[in-house]
Enzyme design. Sequence first.
Site, PDB file in Angstrom:
ATOM      1  N   GLU A 177       6.477  -2.642   8.054  1.00 48.21           N
ATOM      2  CA  GLU A 177       6.343  -3.431   9.281  1.00 48.21           C
ATOM      3  C   GLU A 177       5.515  -4.693   9.124  1.00 48.21           C
ATOM      4  O   GLU A 177       5.442  -5.535  10.035  1.00 48.21           O
ATOM      5  CB  GLU A 177       5.713  -2.563  10.379  1.00 48.21           C
ATOM      6  CG  GLU A 177       4.195  -2.399  10.318  1.00 48.21           C
ATOM      7  CD  GLU A 177       3.695  -1.356   9.324  1.00 48.21           C
ATOM      8  OE1 GLU A 177       2.508  -0.992   9.403  1.00 48.21           O
ATOM      9  OE2 GLU A 177       4.481  -0.919   8.475  1.00 48.21           O
ATOM     10  N   CYS A 218       2.890   5.628   7.534  1.00 49.74           N
ATOM     11  CA  CYS A 218       1.581   5.901   6.945  1.00 49.74           C
ATOM     12  C   CYS A 218       0.934   7.104   7.644  1.00 49.74           C
ATOM     13  O   CYS A 218       1.400   8.214   7.487  1.00 49.74           O
ATOM     14  CB  CYS A 218       0.704   4.646   6.973  1.00 49.74           C
ATOM     15  SG  CYS A 218      -0.675   4.723   5.801  1.00 49.74           S
ATOM     16  N   HIS A 223       4.240   0.607   4.197  1.00 47.33           N
ATOM     17  CA  HIS A 223       4.220  -0.224   5.407  1.00 47.33           C
ATOM     18  C   HIS A 223       5.325  -1.280   5.393  1.00 47.33           C
ATOM     19  O   HIS A 223       5.097  -2.423   4.967  1.00 47.33           O
ATOM     20  CB  HIS A 223       2.859  -0.912   5.533  1.00 47.33           C
ATOM     21  CG  HIS A 223       1.737   0.001   5.872  1.00 47.33           C
ATOM     22  ND1 HIS A 223       1.436   0.360   7.165  1.00 47.33           N
ATOM     23  CD2 HIS A 223       0.848   0.649   5.075  1.00 47.33           C
ATOM     24  CE1 HIS A 223       0.392   1.184   7.160  1.00 47.33           C
ATOM     25  NE2 HIS A 223       0.023   1.384   5.902  1.00 47.33           N
TER      26      HIS A 223
END
Length: 231
Positions: free
Chosen positions: A174, A88, A172
């Site tokens: 994660e 990001c 994202h």
Amino acid sequence: MTVRPVLVLTHASHEGPGLIGPAIDGPLQVRTVLDVAEPRLPSLDDVAGVVVMGGPMDADDERHPGLAAERRLLADAVDADVPVLGVCLGMQLLGLALGARLHRRHGTEIGFAPVDVVADDPVLGPLGTRPTVLHWHSDAVDLPSGATLLASTPATPVQAFRAGSALGLQFHPEVTASMLELWLTTPDMTAGLAEDEVVAVRADGARHLPTLVPAAEKALAAFGELARARG
């Protein structure tokens, strides 16, 4: 033998490495240097890789002087063939470090939606050809000169790119279920969302994360292998 750590640069307390930490399966050095004018970052000789996480600020925001140091580190890491993962804001910083242009407020994408994967990559590959992923951004970056475009959406043409040893991801991978809930209860993250939009993102997370997380773990483990090989 001492194992070199992976340096993880963060910009907000709620935007930690998440699934990236277990995937690296090695020591991490987590630092926040956002507002430090001249941060003492480790030498690239002393790290196995560099991970740069997200945050709410613009990648070129001069009110946060540490970002300039991060961009310099990223450029040097690519030159030195050090494994890099930018997520990001981290991808935007990586793009700027490699000479690309940042577009502020280019188009807001928040929530779960697919990306089109347009090229093969050893790290991105386990996500599949059109994975539904979590987006949370409004800025975008151009493709750096010489980089390979890996993924795209209509709103954000550069969703992922590879530049040598570096992988940039606008979305994202994660995020876990508990991280998503933290984001949805953090005012800074939900300031622009109506209550029904928060409810929708939470429901989409319950639907998509059980499939996304195992795929993301495999993808991030591929980055972890690169870092461990250097470490």
